[in-house]
Enzyme design. Structure first.
Site, PDB file in Angstrom:
ATOM      1  N   ASP A   1       1.236  -1.912  -1.182  1.00 43.38           N
ATOM      2  CA  ASP A   1       0.110  -1.652  -0.340  1.00 43.38           C
ATOM      3  C   ASP A   1       0.393  -1.773   1.250  1.00 43.38           C
ATOM      4  O   ASP A   1       1.358  -2.053   1.546  1.00 43.38           O
ATOM      5  CB  ASP A   1      -0.664  -3.176  -0.626  1.00 43.38           C
ATOM      6  CG  ASP A   1      -1.895  -3.311   0.139  1.00 43.38           C
ATOM      7  OD1 ASP A   1      -2.651  -2.380   0.279  1.00 43.38           O
ATOM      8  OD2 ASP A   1      -2.276  -4.542   0.466  1.00 43.38           O
ATOM      9  N   SER A   2      -0.764  -1.493   2.047  1.00 41.81           N
ATOM     10  CA  SER A   2      -0.335  -1.535   3.438  1.00 41.81           C
ATOM     11  C   SER A   2      -0.136  -3.011   4.144  1.00 41.81           C
ATOM     12  O   SER A   2       0.346  -3.053   4.687  1.00 41.81           O
ATOM     13  CB  SER A   2      -1.532  -1.010   4.182  1.00 41.81           C
ATOM     14  OG  SER A   2      -2.750  -1.814   3.870  1.00 41.81           O
TER      15      SER A   2
ATOM     16  N   TYR B   1      -3.630   0.563   7.564  1.00 43.05           N
ATOM     17  CA  TYR B   1      -3.487   2.037   7.225  1.00 43.05           C
ATOM     18  C   TYR B   1      -4.939   2.804   7.741  1.00 43.05           C
ATOM     19  O   TYR B   1      -4.964   3.773   8.055  1.00 43.05           O
ATOM     20  CB  TYR B   1      -3.291   2.602   5.893  1.00 43.05           C
ATOM     21  CG  TYR B   1      -1.696   2.077   5.732  1.00 43.05           C
ATOM     22  CD1 TYR B   1      -0.688   1.470   6.539  1.00 43.05           C
ATOM     23  CD2 TYR B   1      -1.243   2.847   4.388  1.00 43.05           C
ATOM     24  CE1 TYR B   1       0.342   1.204   6.023  1.00 43.05           C
ATOM     25  CE2 TYR B   1       0.107   2.516   4.006  1.00 43.05           C
ATOM     26  CZ  TYR B   1       1.065   1.951   4.782  1.00 43.05           C
ATOM     27  OH  TYR B   1       2.181   1.786   4.448  1.00 43.05           O
ATOM     28  N   GLY B   2      -6.038   1.750   7.489  1.00 41.93           N
ATOM     29  CA  GLY B   2      -7.196   2.446   7.661  1.00 41.93           C
ATOM     30  C   GLY B   2      -7.594   3.171   9.201  1.00 41.93           C
ATOM     31  O   GLY B   2      -8.260   4.235   9.252  1.00 41.93           O
TER      32      GLY B   2
ATOM     33  N   ASN C   1      -6.367   0.888  -0.981  1.00 43.40           N
ATOM     34  CA  ASN C   1      -7.630   1.815  -1.112  1.00 43.40           C
ATOM     35  C   ASN C   1      -7.550   2.952  -0.054  1.00 43.40           C
ATOM     36  O   ASN C   1      -7.734   4.174  -0.582  1.00 43.40           O
ATOM     37  CB  ASN C   1      -8.794   1.280  -1.005  1.00 43.40           C
ATOM     38  CG  ASN C   1      -9.362   0.497  -1.999  1.00 43.40           C
ATOM     39  OD1 ASN C   1      -9.913   0.957  -3.461  1.00 43.40           O
ATOM     40  ND2 ASN C   1      -9.057  -0.933  -2.224  1.00 43.40           N
TER      41      ASN C   1
ATOM     42  N   THR D   1      -8.735  -4.605  -1.545  1.00 42.52           N
ATOM     43  CA  THR D   1      -8.003  -5.650  -2.577  1.00 42.52           C
ATOM     44  C   THR D   1      -8.023  -7.278  -2.085  1.00 42.52           C
ATOM     45  O   THR D   1      -7.746  -7.912  -2.830  1.00 42.52           O
ATOM     46  CB  THR D   1      -6.427  -5.391  -2.620  1.00 42.52           C
ATOM     47  OG1 THR D   1      -5.871  -4.942  -1.487  1.00 42.52           O
ATOM     48  CG2 THR D   1      -6.358  -3.652  -3.593  1.00 42.52           C
ATOM     49  N   HIS D   2      -8.681  -7.127  -1.055  1.00 43.83           N
ATOM     50  CA  HIS D   2      -8.799  -8.754  -0.381  1.00 43.83           C
ATOM     51  C   HIS D   2     -10.026  -9.389  -1.085  1.00 43.83           C
ATOM     52  O   HIS D   2     -10.005 -10.492  -1.383  1.00 43.83           O
ATOM     53  CB  HIS D   2      -8.856  -8.534   1.094  1.00 43.83           C
ATOM     54  CG  HIS D   2      -7.922  -8.695   1.750  1.00 43.83           C
ATOM     55  ND1 HIS D   2      -6.892  -7.544   1.905  1.00 43.83           N
ATOM     56  CD2 HIS D   2      -7.250  -9.583   2.744  1.00 43.83           C
ATOM     57  CE1 HIS D   2      -6.171  -8.008   2.826  1.00 43.83           C
ATOM     58  NE2 HIS D   2      -6.168  -9.052   3.303  1.00 43.83           N
TER      59      HIS D   2
END
Length: 285
Positions: free
Chosen positions: A23-24, A55-56, A87, A198-199
């Site tokens: 994950d980021s 990452y967004g 995501n 994912t949070h």
């Protein structure tokens, strides 16, 4: 391709290899929690790219580059399958990763979209996520690809991330912010809501209460765990171990409160978190 790109496991040994998850940042630990419930005998290795989060806000090419580095790092740990528990990376990097690496690779978007369509009666589906995920319409595109008649409304809920990391699971402020974010989705009568970050499972109780009990929440971590189980079964790669699996945690930076937040997301204590040198990650992988 270099030697990390393709794996040729010895029959019999392959099933004992761990599942890799990246994950980021820290949110992907909610996916690790779900994986451990769905596949309790599997070993899991997690890498959180906490030095380069989020990452967004990065370009697509940068997200792909980071995702390849993360995957190569996990391949050095001899993983048998990969879950992209981010995501943003799922919506951008999965096609490139699948071309490069010869192991099962599961993201968040497709499993979450399939589960939403399966659970929704009206095919009137809501999606909440970060500005980046909602901005690139990842879930809308995937859901419409699977069912062109589905109606999808996406809503960014950026404040949910810091609220989750602060552990404000039932705080009054969280309820008020959720009311502000979810009112529009409640009014248009969705019957299914995808937690597209994912949070967000950390705040599931508040989200459920505000959106209403008739709306089914879709946790992409749950969906991806079921998909990876099916994939491993198909390839005869499920662990034959009778003991509980172990988890290892690697990060590219250990921010303040990391252990506290990680334990909140996992729902249990963790002993060791290993820091990966970012320079090494970039140069060697």
């Amino acid at each position: 391709m270099n030697h990390t790109d393709k794996q040729n496991p010895i029959p019999g040994e392959a099933s004992r290899k761990p599942i890799g998850v990246f994950d980021s940042g820290i949110g992907g630990l909610t996916v690790v929690k779900r994986l451990a419930i769905t596949l309790p005998n599997e070993n899991i290795i997690y890498f959180g790219d906490t030095a380069r989060v989020p990452y967004g806000s990065k370009s697509n090419s940068t997200v792909i580059e980071y995702s390849i580095q993360n995957t190569k790092f996990l391949l050095q740990k001899n993983i048998k399958a990969l879950v992209v528990a981010c995501n943003t990376a799922s919506s951008i990097a999965i096609p490139d990763l699948k071309k490069m690496f010869d192991i099962p690779i599961i993201g968040m978007i497709e499993p979450g979209s399939r589960m939403a369509l399966k659970k929704s009666q009206s095919k009137n589906i809501g999606v909440i996520g970060t500005r980046a995920t909602v901005g690139n319409l990842a879930y809308s595109k995937e859901i419409k690809k699977l069912n062109s008649s589905a109606q999808v409304v996406e809503k960014p809920c950026p404040l949910f991330v810091p609220l989750a990391e602060e552990g404000w699971i039932k705080h009054q402020a969280t309820f008020e912010i959720a009311e502000e974010y979810l009112n529009e989705l409640r009014e248009i009568g969705i019957d299914t809501l995808v937690l597209g970050c994912t949070h967000y499972p950390i705040l599931a109780e508040v989200i459920q209460e505000v959106i209403g009990s008739k709306v089914e929440l879709i946790d992409s971590g749950v969906a991806s765990s079921e998909v990876i189980k099916t994939e491993l079964e198909k390839l005869d790669l499920l662990s034959d171990s009778k003991t509980s699996g172990v988890q290892e945690y690697y990060v590219s930076d250990i921010p303040a409160k990391f252990k506290e937040v990680a334990e909140l997301f996992l729902g249990r204590e963790i002993e060791h978190v290993h820091k990966v040198d970012l320079e090494v990650l970039i140069s060697e992988y």
